[in-house]
Design an enzyme around this catalytic site. Structure first.
Site, PDB file in Angstrom:
ATOM      1  N   GLU A 108      19.535  51.350  39.571  1.00 18.21           N
ATOM      2  CA  GLU A 108      19.067  51.035  38.216  1.00 18.21           C
ATOM      3  C   GLU A 108      17.756  50.262  38.244  1.00 18.21           C
ATOM      4  O   GLU A 108      16.928  50.388  37.335  1.00 18.21           O
ATOM      5  CB  GLU A 108      20.173  50.293  37.464  1.00 18.21           C
ATOM      6  CG  GLU A 108      21.345  51.232  37.156  1.00 18.21           C
ATOM      7  CD  GLU A 108      22.593  50.539  36.641  1.00 18.21           C
ATOM      8  OE1 GLU A 108      23.022  50.859  35.531  1.00 18.21           O
ATOM      9  OE2 GLU A 108      23.125  49.679  37.383  1.00 18.21           O
ATOM     10  N   GLU A 128      29.667  53.517  40.240  1.00 15.17           N
ATOM     11  CA  GLU A 128      30.547  52.658  39.458  1.00 15.17           C
ATOM     12  C   GLU A 128      31.842  53.339  39.032  1.00 15.17           C
ATOM     13  O   GLU A 128      32.918  52.724  39.050  1.00 15.17           O
ATOM     14  CB  GLU A 128      29.800  52.130  38.214  1.00 15.17           C
ATOM     15  CG  GLU A 128      28.829  51.000  38.494  1.00 15.17           C
ATOM     16  CD  GLU A 128      27.462  51.460  38.957  1.00 15.17           C
ATOM     17  OE1 GLU A 128      26.543  50.634  39.012  1.00 15.17           O
ATOM     18  OE2 GLU A 128      27.305  52.664  39.272  1.00 15.17           O
TER      19      GLU A 128
END
Length: 254
Positions: A108, A128
């Site tokens: 990210e 995730e």
């Protein structure tokens, strides 16, 4: 205490190296604070044109430091997000130089940069979902803007890793480098960017980022508010004069 972000300036390029190598540069609260300070310096220092984010020890960033998480020390800052970057990137151009793994929050961070240089053996991923979590540091809205929708959704929903070659083929990576050479390749790209007018670079980045939300009917009016000061600047006159005189421009940022 050893710094968790090593800062090095080469000419007008600032290199910020994530340094927590024993944990694959997993982000800590201390790293987030150090990165925020480095990014503020990048924007505040008129001698700096471009920033590069990279990682020490052959890895970019493996995400969040779990020891810190268990101790209640999240690697996020109010208004700035994960590692002091994802919610508030700098005004100046930022390049990710990726070796090894860029996973979870590390990926990210890459997606918050403007340009990406990656070693051919680099791997990106948002794992995730494999842990029952959600990539909440910008990966979900940003990845479908960097990759075709269905390709992005595949990696978001499987949590599998994306190799640098495929990422480059889909346009998510600007330059591929041999393993160990990502930073050198990023510096070469940074120098090409940094040769240009500082006001023009900041305004161009701002228009690209903000225009995604502009109504078409207001697009040029909103753009003018950002670009008109550039056209009226001393640097604009210097750029024209340098071209006419067949010399390199000397930018002043005014």
């Amino acid at each position: 205490m050893t710094s968790t972000v090593l800062v090095d300036v080469r000419d007008n390029v600032q290199i910020m190296t994530l340094s927590n190598p024993e944990a694959r540069n997993a982000a800590t609260l201390e790293m987030s604070e150090a990165m925020a300070a480095a990014l503020d310096e990048l924007d505040a220092n008129p001698a700096l044109q471009v920033g590069i984010v990279t990682g020490a020890g052959g890895t970019f960033c493996a995400g969040m430091d779990l020891k810190g998480f268990l101790a209640g020390r999240l690697p996020t800052l109010p208004g700035r997000g994960f590692c002091g970057l994802v919610q508030k990137p700098p005004q100046k151009p930022l390049i990710a130089a990726v070796e090894g793994y860029a996973l979870a929050g590390g990926f990210e961070m890459v997606l918050a940069c403007d340009l990406v240089v990656a070693a051919r053996n680099a791997r990106f991923g948002l794992p995730e979902v494999k842990r029952g979590l959600v990539a909440a540091a910008g990966g979900l809205p940003r990845l479908p803007k960097r990759l075709p929708y269905y390709i992005a959704m595949e990696y978001i929903l499987t949590g599998d890793m994306l190799d640098a070659e495929r990422a480059h083929g889909h346009g998510m990576v600007n330059r591929l480098a041999e393993p160990g050479q990502a930073l050198d390749a990023a510096l070469e790209l940074a120098q090409r960017v940094a040769a240009n007018g500082p006001m023009a670079l900041i305004a161009s980045k701002r228009v690209v980022q903000e225009s995604a939300d502009w109504p078409q009917s207001e697009m040029f009016e909103l753009q003018r508010a950002i670009t008109n000061p550039v056209f009226a600047s001393q640097d604009a006159r210097e750029g024209a004069a340098a071209f006419a005189e067949k010399r390199k421009p000397v930018w002043k940022g005014i």
